[in-house]
Design a protein around this motif. Structure first.
Motif, PDB file in Angstrom:
ATOM      1  N   ASN A 156       0.809  -1.223   0.000  1.00  0.00           N
ATOM      2  CA  ASN A 156       0.000   0.000   0.000  1.00  0.00           C
ATOM      3  C   ASN A 156       0.841   1.271   0.000  1.00  0.00           C
ATOM      4  O   ASN A 156       0.347   2.343  -0.332  1.00  0.00           O
ATOM      5  N   SER A 157       2.096   1.157   0.397  1.00  0.00           N
ATOM      6  CA  SER A 157       2.984   2.317   0.407  1.00  0.00           C
ATOM      7  C   SER A 157       4.415   1.841   0.184  1.00  0.00           C
ATOM      8  O   SER A 157       4.702   0.641   0.269  1.00  0.00           O
ATOM      9  N   ILE A 158       5.305   2.762  -0.080  1.00  0.00           N
ATOM     10  CA  ILE A 158       6.709   2.415  -0.311  1.00  0.00           C
ATOM     11  C   ILE A 158       7.325   1.779   0.927  1.00  0.00           C
ATOM     12  O   ILE A 158       8.250   0.964   0.831  1.00  0.00           O
ATOM     13  N   ASP A 159       6.788   2.104   2.102  1.00  0.00           N
ATOM     14  CA  ASP A 159       7.308   1.528   3.346  1.00  0.00           C
ATOM     15  C   ASP A 159       7.075   0.025   3.433  1.00  0.00           C
ATOM     16  O   ASP A 159       7.785  -0.674   4.166  1.00  0.00           O
ATOM     17  N   ASP A 160       6.089  -0.475   2.698  1.00  0.00           N
ATOM     18  CA  ASP A 160       5.811  -1.911   2.719  1.00  0.00           C
ATOM     19  C   ASP A 160       6.905  -2.727   2.029  1.00  0.00           C
ATOM     20  O   ASP A 160       6.936  -3.961   2.149  1.00  0.00           O
ATOM     21  N   LEU A 161       7.800  -2.050   1.325  1.00  0.00           N
ATOM     22  CA  LEU A 161       8.912  -2.738   0.675  1.00  0.00           C
ATOM     23  C   LEU A 161      10.123  -2.858   1.595  1.00  0.00           C
ATOM     24  O   LEU A 161      11.040  -3.636   1.311  1.00  0.00           O
ATOM     25  N   LYS A 162      10.125  -2.132   2.691  1.00  0.00           N
ATOM     26  CA  LYS A 162      11.272  -2.147   3.601  1.00  0.00           C
ATOM     27  C   LYS A 162      11.421  -3.518   4.266  1.00  0.00           C
ATOM     28  O   LYS A 162      10.470  -4.061   4.820  1.00  0.00           O
ATOM     29  N   PRO A 226       1.976  -3.212 -12.797  1.00  0.00           N
ATOM     30  CA  PRO A 226       2.737  -3.807 -13.895  1.00  0.00           C
ATOM     31  C   PRO A 226       4.190  -4.067 -13.482  1.00  0.00           C
ATOM     32  O   PRO A 226       4.614  -3.672 -12.392  1.00  0.00           O
ATOM     33  N   GLY A 227       4.948  -4.704 -14.381  1.00  0.00           N
ATOM     34  CA  GLY A 227       6.352  -4.999 -14.110  1.00  0.00           C
ATOM     35  C   GLY A 227       7.228  -3.788 -14.392  1.00  0.00           C
ATOM     36  O   GLY A 227       7.905  -3.728 -15.422  1.00  0.00           O
ATOM     37  N   TRP A 228       7.215  -2.838 -13.484  1.00  0.00           N
ATOM     38  CA  TRP A 228       8.001  -1.600 -13.639  1.00  0.00           C
ATOM     39  C   TRP A 228       9.489  -1.894 -13.833  1.00  0.00           C
ATOM     40  O   TRP A 228      10.203  -1.134 -14.490  1.00  0.00           O
ATOM     41  N   HIS A 229       9.929  -3.011 -13.249  1.00  0.00           N
ATOM     42  CA  HIS A 229      11.351  -3.367 -13.270  1.00  0.00           C
ATOM     43  C   HIS A 229      11.797  -3.940 -14.610  1.00  0.00           C
ATOM     44  O   HIS A 229      12.978  -3.884 -14.953  1.00  0.00           O
ATOM     45  N   LYS A 290      -3.753  -7.217  -8.285  1.00  0.00           N
ATOM     46  CA  LYS A 290      -3.735  -5.864  -7.742  1.00  0.00           C
ATOM     47  C   LYS A 290      -2.743  -4.995  -8.504  1.00  0.00           C
ATOM     48  O   LYS A 290      -1.696  -5.468  -8.937  1.00  0.00           O
ATOM     49  N   GLN A 291      -3.102  -3.727  -8.645  1.00  0.00           N
ATOM     50  CA  GLN A 291      -2.212  -2.757  -9.280  1.00  0.00           C
ATOM     51  C   GLN A 291      -1.398  -2.039  -8.212  1.00  0.00           C
ATOM     52  O   GLN A 291      -1.917  -1.699  -7.155  1.00  0.00           O
ATOM     53  N   TYR A 292      -0.098  -1.850  -8.495  1.00  0.00           N
ATOM     54  CA  TYR A 292       0.712  -1.070  -7.565  1.00  0.00           C
ATOM     55  C   TYR A 292       0.092   0.322  -7.397  1.00  0.00           C
ATOM     56  O   TYR A 292      -0.314   0.945  -8.386  1.00  0.00           O
ATOM     57  N   PRO A 293       0.015   0.828  -6.168  1.00  0.00           N
ATOM     58  CA  PRO A 293      -0.493   2.190  -5.970  1.00  0.00           C
ATOM     59  C   PRO A 293       0.360   3.205  -6.727  1.00  0.00           C
ATOM     60  O   PRO A 293       1.579   3.029  -6.870  1.00  0.00           O
ATOM     61  N   GLU A 294      -0.266   4.268  -7.222  1.00  0.00           N
ATOM     62  CA  GLU A 294       0.455   5.280  -7.986  1.00  0.00           C
ATOM     63  C   GLU A 294       1.571   5.911  -7.162  1.00  0.00           C
ATOM     64  O   GLU A 294       2.635   6.251  -7.704  1.00  0.00           O
ATOM     65  N   GLU A 295       1.339   6.054  -5.873  1.00  0.00           N
ATOM     66  CA  GLU A 295       2.363   6.642  -5.000  1.00  0.00           C
ATOM     67  C   GLU A 295       3.622   5.778  -4.992  1.00  0.00           C
ATOM     68  O   GLU A 295       4.752   6.289  -5.033  1.00  0.00           O
ATOM     69  N   VAL A 296       3.425   4.461  -4.939  1.00  0.00           N
ATOM     70  CA  VAL A 296       4.561   3.540  -4.934  1.00  0.00           C
ATOM     71  C   VAL A 296       5.297   3.602  -6.266  1.00  0.00           C
ATOM     72  O   VAL A 296       6.537   3.660  -6.320  1.00  0.00           O
ATOM     73  N   MET A 297       4.547   3.593  -7.361  1.00  0.00           N
ATOM     74  CA  MET A 297       5.164   3.633  -8.684  1.00  0.00           C
ATOM     75  C   MET A 297       5.941   4.926  -8.895  1.00  0.00           C
ATOM     76  O   MET A 297       7.042   4.925  -9.466  1.00  0.00           O
ATOM     77  N   ALA A 298       5.376   6.027  -8.439  1.00  0.00           N
ATOM     78  CA  ALA A 298       6.046   7.323  -8.606  1.00  0.00           C
ATOM     79  C   ALA A 298       7.366   7.353  -7.849  1.00  0.00           C
ATOM     80  O   ALA A 298       8.387   7.842  -8.363  1.00  0.00           O
ATOM     81  N   LYS A 299       7.365   6.803  -6.648  1.00  0.00           N
ATOM     82  CA  LYS A 299       8.590   6.778  -5.850  1.00  0.00           C
ATOM     83  C   LYS A 299       9.623   5.846  -6.475  1.00  0.00           C
ATOM     84  O   LYS A 299      10.825   6.176  -6.534  1.00  0.00           O
ATOM     85  N   LEU A 300       9.192   4.685  -6.947  1.00  0.00           N
ATOM     86  CA  LEU A 300      10.106   3.742  -7.584  1.00  0.00           C
ATOM     87  C   LEU A 300      10.723   4.331  -8.857  1.00  0.00           C
ATOM     88  O   LEU A 300      11.887   4.073  -9.169  1.00  0.00           O
ATOM     89  N   ALA A 301       9.933   5.122  -9.582  1.00  0.00           N
ATOM     90  CA  ALA A 301      10.445   5.759 -10.800  1.00  0.00           C
ATOM     91  C   ALA A 301      11.563   6.741 -10.469  1.00  0.00           C
ATOM     92  O   ALA A 301      12.592   6.804 -11.162  1.00  0.00           O
ATOM     93  N   ILE A 302      11.386   7.501  -9.400  1.00  0.00           N
ATOM     94  CA  ILE A 302      12.406   8.463  -8.972  1.00  0.00           C
ATOM     95  C   ILE A 302      13.677   7.726  -8.546  1.00  0.00           C
ATOM     96  O   ILE A 302      14.791   8.084  -8.946  1.00  0.00           O
ATOM     97  N   ILE A 303      13.504   6.687  -7.735  1.00  0.00           N
ATOM     98  CA  ILE A 303      14.658   5.914  -7.265  1.00  0.00           C
ATOM     99  C   ILE A 303      15.380   5.260  -8.435  1.00  0.00           C
ATOM    100  O   ILE A 303      16.616   5.201  -8.469  1.00  0.00           O
ATOM    101  N   SER A 304      14.614   4.776  -9.421  1.00  0.00           N
ATOM    102  CA  SER A 304      15.211   4.113 -10.580  1.00  0.00           C
ATOM    103  C   SER A 304      16.159   5.044 -11.324  1.00  0.00           C
ATOM    104  O   SER A 304      17.282   4.663 -11.673  1.00  0.00           O
ATOM    105  N   LYS A 305      15.724   6.259 -11.567  1.00  0.00           N
ATOM    106  CA  LYS A 305      16.573   7.226 -12.268  1.00  0.00           C
ATOM    107  C   LYS A 305      17.838   7.502 -11.484  1.00  0.00           C
ATOM    108  O   LYS A 305      18.928   7.606 -12.055  1.00  0.00           O
TER     109      LYS A 305
END
Length: 348
Positions: A156-162, A226-229, A290-305
């Motif tokens: 539900n949030s980026i913290d759930d990946l910790k 989706p498979g953002w990775h 389930k679709q990744y929440p937009e907040e999670v995807m947005a944060k992952l996109a920033i970290i990816s760059k």
């Protein structure tokens, strides 16, 4: 002369020389005959034998038959075998730049990757990356956009990946690490057991077709997209350069043409098989999609760059490939906004 006055035609002995077939070995990182990934090298070998009229025969070995899944690169480089079929991001420890030739987070899709490799200068860079290892790379299939993975808890949030231990190779794993997770690299045949026993908390593999075959739905509850990775994962044929150069020109062409055929064939197959398999997972096995929440995807996109830029600065060759990749990506993304993407939006 014969008695009737006609001249005899002299008999001519025709010498025939049988050409001994060339026998090659091809090792893969996939279980023998595994759907999609594992069948691509099998079909490739069949094509080569047929097109060469049996002059070049390639015997395919699955992961673990001759060697472990992640020893394919070294085996081809050293000439232990003539060919391999795998994914370039597995070799990031040897050559970091290789990761761009499988897939990078939020990067090119399958259509865009094929364009870059075959007409945008990508293949020439790939050859340069592998040249010190005596390996010739060829594109050997694409899975299309992959799924986000299997989890036993909701994200539900980026913290759930910790603290989350997840099988996630390549640059995607580095992104997960920076987000607080623990990336693990495992061959496909070990995923189900690792997930079932709790050795890992989550895993991604490919998509519905392969995930169903591995039974991952029996070990995890939630299926994310989706498979953002890995938005367009290219597989590779690796060829020992010295072995390739011993082939006559026509057999070299056959190998190249067969690889191109298989590169497209895999994508075509996955496009159809994923549809059927996803229906089975949802309607027969009760998987929760389930679709990744937009907040999670947005944060992952920033970290990816951040991760890709940081790693590229540490390796000149990776930086060279990175610069070429993002230059091409900028152009194709702009065009696809008014073509592929625009059509997809309208179709909805």
């Amino acid at each position: 002369m014969t008695g009737c006055g006609k001249e005899e035609t002299p008999s001519v002995a025709i010498a025939t020389t049988e050409v001994k077939p060339i026998e090659w070995k091809l090792v893969t990182s996939w279980p023998k005959n595994f759907p999609g990934l594992g069948m691509a090298p099998e079909r490739f070998a069949e094509l080569v034998t047929e097109m060469s009229n049996g002059r070049l025969n390639i015997k395919v070995y699955g992961a673990g038959e001759l060697m472990p899944a992640f020893e394919v690169f070294d085996a081809v480089s050293q000439g232990t075998v003539q060919m391999g079929h795998s994914a370039a991001y597995y070799w990031k420890g040897k050559v970091p730049a290789a990761q761009f030739f499988t897939s990078i987070p939020f990067g090119l899709n399958a259509q865009e990757m094929n364009g870059w490799l075959h007409y945008g200068g990508g293949m020439e860079l790939w050859q340069e990356v592998y040249q010190p290892f005596g390996i010739i790379p060829l594109a050997g299939g694409n899975t299309g956009v992959q799924m986000g993975g299997w989890f036993n808890k909701e994200i539900n949030s980026i913290d759930d990946l910790k603290g989350l231990k997840m099988r996630l190779p390549g640059l995607g794993g580095e992104v997960l690490k920076k987000a607080g997770g623990v990336p693990v690299t495992l061959p496909g045949r070990e995923l189900y057991t690792a997930l079932q026993t709790g050795a890992i908390d989550a895993t991604e593999w490919v998509g519905p077709y392969n995930d169903l075959a591995f039974g991952l739905h029996k070990a995890a509850k939630y299926y994310y997209y989706p498979g953002w990775h890995e938005p367009g994962s290219t597989l590779e044929f690796l060829i020992n350069k010295a072995a390739f150069e011993t082939l006559p020109a026509d057999l070299q062409s056959i190998v190249r043409v067969a690889s191109k055929a298989i590169n497209q064939d895999m994508l075509d197959e996955y496009t159809v098989r994923h549809v059927v398999a996803l229906d089975s997972l949802l309607n027969e096995h009760g998987v929760i999609l389930k679709q990744y929440p937009e907040e999670v995807m947005a944060k992952l996109a920033i970290i990816s760059k951040e991760v890709i830029a940081e790693q590229s600065k540490q390796d000149p060759l990776m930086k060279k490939v990175y610069d070429a990749y993002i230059d091409y990506e900028a152009g194709v993304r702009k065009y696809h906004l008014i073509s592929e993407d625009a059509y997809s939006r309208l179709r909805q």
